[in-house]
Design a protein around this motif. Structure first.
Motif, PDB file in Angstrom:
ATOM      1  N   MET A   1       0.844  -1.186   0.000  1.00 34.22           N
ATOM      2  CA  MET A   1       0.000   0.000   0.000  1.00 34.22           C
ATOM      3  C   MET A   1       0.885   1.243   0.000  1.00 34.22           C
ATOM      4  O   MET A   1       1.646   1.470   0.932  1.00 34.22           O
ATOM      5  CB  MET A   1      -0.866  -0.025   1.273  1.00 34.22           C
ATOM      6  N   GLY A   2       0.817   2.051  -1.045  1.00 28.49           N
ATOM      7  CA  GLY A   2       1.671   3.233  -1.152  1.00 28.49           C
ATOM      8  C   GLY A   2       1.340   4.264  -0.099  1.00 28.49           C
ATOM      9  O   GLY A   2       0.251   4.283   0.445  1.00 28.49           O
ATOM     10  N   MET A   3       2.278   5.129   0.195  1.00 28.05           N
ATOM     11  CA  MET A   3       2.061   6.137   1.228  1.00 28.05           C
ATOM     12  C   MET A   3       0.923   7.082   0.845  1.00 28.05           C
ATOM     13  O   MET A   3       0.259   7.645   1.690  1.00 28.05           O
ATOM     14  CB  MET A   3       3.332   6.967   1.458  1.00 28.05           C
ATOM     15  N   ASP A   4       0.721   7.261  -0.460  1.00 27.51           N
ATOM     16  CA  ASP A   4      -0.314   8.209  -0.884  1.00 27.51           C
ATOM     17  C   ASP A   4      -1.712   7.602  -0.799  1.00 27.51           C
ATOM     18  O   ASP A   4      -2.703   8.287  -0.930  1.00 27.51           O
ATOM     19  CB  ASP A   4      -0.042   8.693  -2.313  1.00 27.51           C
ATOM     20  N   GLN A   5      -1.777   6.290  -0.592  1.00 31.81           N
ATOM     21  CA  GLN A   5      -3.072   5.617  -0.533  1.00 31.81           C
ATOM     22  C   GLN A   5      -3.582   5.596   0.900  1.00 31.81           C
ATOM     23  O   GLN A   5      -3.430   4.609   1.597  1.00 31.81           O
ATOM     24  CB  GLN A   5      -2.940   4.168  -1.039  1.00 31.81           C
ATOM     25  N   ARG A   6      -4.186   6.678   1.343  1.00 30.84           N
ATOM     26  CA  ARG A   6      -4.690   6.614   2.716  1.00 30.84           C
ATOM     27  C   ARG A   6      -5.985   5.824   2.732  1.00 30.84           C
ATOM     28  O   ARG A   6      -6.789   5.898   1.799  1.00 30.84           O
ATOM     29  CB  ARG A   6      -4.898   8.012   3.295  1.00 30.84           C
ATOM     30  N   SER A   7      -6.155   5.045   3.766  1.00 33.42           N
ATOM     31  CA  SER A   7      -7.362   4.247   3.877  1.00 33.42           C
ATOM     32  C   SER A   7      -8.548   5.152   4.151  1.00 33.42           C
ATOM     33  O   SER A   7      -8.464   6.091   4.939  1.00 33.42           O
ATOM     34  CB  SER A   7      -7.204   3.237   5.012  1.00 33.42           C
ATOM     35  N   LEU A   8      -9.652   4.854   3.495  1.00 32.36           N
ATOM     36  CA  LEU A   8     -10.872   5.629   3.717  1.00 32.36           C
ATOM     37  C   LEU A   8     -11.733   5.021   4.813  1.00 32.36           C
ATOM     38  O   LEU A   8     -12.791   5.550   5.134  1.00 32.36           O
ATOM     39  CB  LEU A   8     -11.688   5.699   2.418  1.00 32.36           C
ATOM     40  N   THR A   9     -11.290   3.897   5.378  1.00 36.31           N
ATOM     41  CA  THR A   9     -12.070   3.266   6.438  1.00 36.31           C
ATOM     42  C   THR A   9     -12.348   4.276   7.551  1.00 36.31           C
ATOM     43  O   THR A   9     -11.447   4.981   7.990  1.00 36.31           O
ATOM     44  CB  THR A   9     -11.313   2.064   7.029  1.00 36.31           C
ATOM     45  N   GLY A  10     -13.601   4.327   7.989  1.00 42.67           N
ATOM     46  CA  GLY A  10     -13.952   5.244   9.067  1.00 42.67           C
ATOM     47  C   GLY A  10     -14.269   6.648   8.597  1.00 42.67           C
ATOM     48  O   GLY A  10     -14.601   7.512   9.401  1.00 42.67           O
ATOM     49  N   HIS A  11     -14.172   6.888   7.289  1.00 39.50           N
ATOM     50  CA  HIS A  11     -14.529   8.194   6.729  1.00 39.50           C
ATOM     51  C   HIS A  11     -15.944   8.154   6.147  1.00 39.50           C
ATOM     52  O   HIS A  11     -16.514   7.085   5.946  1.00 39.50           O
ATOM     53  CB  HIS A  11     -13.555   8.597   5.614  1.00 39.50           C
ATOM     54  N   LEU A  12     -16.449   9.327   5.849  1.00 41.58           N
ATOM     55  CA  LEU A  12     -17.712   9.434   5.131  1.00 41.58           C
ATOM     56  C   LEU A  12     -17.439   9.738   3.668  1.00 41.58           C
ATOM     57  O   LEU A  12     -16.527  10.505   3.339  1.00 41.58           O
ATOM     58  CB  LEU A  12     -18.547  10.596   5.677  1.00 41.58           C
ATOM     59  N   LEU A  13     -18.226   9.137   2.799  1.00 43.68           N
ATOM     60  CA  LEU A  13     -18.304   9.581   1.416  1.00 43.68           C
ATOM     61  C   LEU A  13     -19.640  10.301   1.302  1.00 43.68           C
ATOM     62  O   LEU A  13     -20.684   9.711   1.598  1.00 43.68           O
ATOM     63  CB  LEU A  13     -18.330   8.393   0.455  1.00 43.68           C
ATOM     64  N   VAL A  14     -19.603  11.545   0.915  1.00 38.03           N
ATOM     65  CA  VAL A  14     -20.840  12.309   0.779  1.00 38.03           C
ATOM     66  C   VAL A  14     -21.047  12.601  -0.702  1.00 38.03           C
ATOM     67  O   VAL A  14     -20.158  13.153  -1.362  1.00 38.03           O
ATOM     68  CB  VAL A  14     -20.762  13.612   1.605  1.00 38.03           C
ATOM     69  N   ALA A  15     -22.207  12.191  -1.221  1.00 41.74           N
ATOM     70  CA  ALA A  15     -22.484  12.349  -2.644  1.00 41.74           C
ATOM     71  C   ALA A  15     -22.460  13.825  -3.020  1.00 41.74           C
ATOM     72  O   ALA A  15     -23.065  14.654  -2.348  1.00 41.74           O
ATOM     73  CB  ALA A  15     -23.854  11.755  -2.975  1.00 41.74           C
ATOM     74  N   THR A  16     -21.746  14.142  -4.087  1.00 41.68           N
ATOM     75  CA  THR A  16     -21.759  15.511  -4.596  1.00 41.68           C
ATOM     76  C   THR A  16     -23.003  15.672  -5.470  1.00 41.68           C
ATOM     77  O   THR A  16     -23.615  14.682  -5.878  1.00 41.68           O
ATOM     78  CB  THR A  16     -20.505  15.798  -5.446  1.00 41.68           C
ATOM     79  N   LEU A  99     -13.213  -1.736  13.464  1.00 42.14           N
ATOM     80  CA  LEU A  99     -12.888  -1.565  12.046  1.00 42.14           C
ATOM     81  C   LEU A  99     -11.385  -1.694  11.854  1.00 42.14           C
ATOM     82  O   LEU A  99     -10.609  -1.250  12.697  1.00 42.14           O
ATOM     83  CB  LEU A  99     -13.336  -0.183  11.567  1.00 42.14           C
ATOM     84  N   ALA A 100     -10.979  -2.293  10.746  1.00 45.34           N
ATOM     85  CA  ALA A 100      -9.554  -2.423  10.441  1.00 45.34           C
ATOM     86  C   ALA A 100      -9.072  -1.195   9.668  1.00 45.34           C
ATOM     87  O   ALA A 100      -9.857  -0.550   8.981  1.00 45.34           O
ATOM     88  CB  ALA A 100      -9.316  -3.684   9.629  1.00 45.34           C
ATOM     89  N   ASN A 101      -7.792  -0.893   9.771  1.00 45.78           N
ATOM     90  CA  ASN A 101      -7.172   0.192   8.979  1.00 45.78           C
ATOM     91  C   ASN A 101      -7.755   1.573   9.217  1.00 45.78           C
ATOM     92  O   ASN A 101      -7.779   2.388   8.313  1.00 45.78           O
ATOM     93  CB  ASN A 101      -7.310  -0.057   7.460  1.00 45.78           C
ATOM     94  N   VAL A 102      -8.288   1.839  10.409  1.00 42.32           N
ATOM     95  CA  VAL A 102      -8.794   3.190  10.663  1.00 42.32           C
ATOM     96  C   VAL A 102      -7.618   4.072  11.065  1.00 42.32           C
ATOM     97  O   VAL A 102      -6.795   3.680  11.891  1.00 42.32           O
ATOM     98  CB  VAL A 102      -9.850   3.195  11.786  1.00 42.32           C
ATOM     99  N   ALA A 103      -7.542   5.263  10.490  1.00 40.69           N
ATOM    100  CA  ALA A 103      -6.469   6.186  10.847  1.00 40.69           C
ATOM    101  C   ALA A 103      -6.557   6.528  12.329  1.00 40.69           C
ATOM    102  O   ALA A 103      -7.648   6.664  12.884  1.00 40.69           O
ATOM    103  CB  ALA A 103      -6.586   7.455  10.012  1.00 40.69           C
ATOM    104  N   GLU A 104      -5.395   6.667  12.968  1.00 40.10           N
ATOM    105  CA  GLU A 104      -5.363   6.971  14.407  1.00 40.10           C
ATOM    106  C   GLU A 104      -6.142   8.246  14.726  1.00 40.10           C
ATOM    107  O   GLU A 104      -6.779   8.354  15.759  1.00 40.10           O
ATOM    108  CB  GLU A 104      -3.904   7.152  14.867  1.00 40.10           C
ATOM    109  N   SER A 105      -6.082   9.197  13.811  1.00 45.55           N
ATOM    110  CA  SER A 105      -6.707  10.499  14.043  1.00 45.55           C
ATOM    111  C   SER A 105      -8.236  10.436  13.929  1.00 45.55           C
ATOM    112  O   SER A 105      -8.927  11.396  14.238  1.00 45.55           O
ATOM    113  CB  SER A 105      -6.183  11.498  13.015  1.00 45.55           C
TER     114      SER A 105
END
Length: 196
Positions: A1-16, A99-105
């Protein structure tokens, strides 16, 4: 997993507003698992159905957060239930998995998936919050990244209050409003499909 590929786990996707697919129009999706090689899974958190949880999963009905109905989690696997919960206490109860791969923040640290095969009497009282979804949203590897680049989704930080929102009908606008700036302005747009 490249450094630029941050996991989206735990985030919201909000439809535009560009996203006109009726499955996802004005949807707010909570990402449960984002593995760039395997694809991604999320649930739509602002689509309550009219079906009480107790009609589908009798024993779980009494433990669910208000509104205590099944939520339409997405177009995939609509016949199966998927549940998210937050334990009431610090210890991880049986049948709850973080959840797996959730960012610490991330602000959703206490949120995890629930194994609905666990006897509710063992798990139900240990949960502070519970939401049950029929179906989920799934993307194959790379697909979601493409959709985000095309401007279909805003990637925003999530809170447990988003996932267990007691007024899901207002969630899309509410999440955009709290971002401030241009996104807050979008929240005021009338929802008129005829304007497309």
């Amino acid at each position: 997993m490249g450094m630029d590929q941050r996991s989206l786990t735990g985030h919201l996707l909000v439809a535009t507003p560009l996203l006109e697919d009726p499955n996802f129009r004005r949807s707010v999706v909570f990402m449960i698992d984002d593995d760039t090689s395997e694809g991604s899974i999320g649930v739509i958190v602002n689509r309550p159905s009219d079906l009480p949880v107790s009609d589908v999963l009798a024993e779980w009905g009494g433990y669910t957060s208000s509104p205590s109905v099944m939520f339409s989690g997405g177009p995939v696997g609509a016949g199966s239930g998927l549940a998210l919960g937050v334990p009431g206490a610090e210890s991880a109860p049986l049948g709850w998995r973080p959840l797996a791969n959730v960012a610490e923040s991330s602000q959703v640290g206490g949120l995890g998936t629930i194994d609905l095969d666990t006897p509710p009497e063992l798990l139900g009282d240990a949960l502070g919050r519970l939401r049950v979804f029929a179906g989920y949203a799934g993307w194959s590897a790379g697909q979601l990244g493409d959709e985000i680049e095309e401007g279909a989704w805003y990637v925003l930080s999530a809170t447990p209050d988003d996932v267990f929102c007691d007024e899901p009908g207002g969630l899309w606008a509410q999440v955009l409003r709290r971002q401030g700036g241009e996104l807050a302005l979008l929240a005021t747009f009338p929802d008129d499909p005829t304007l497309n």
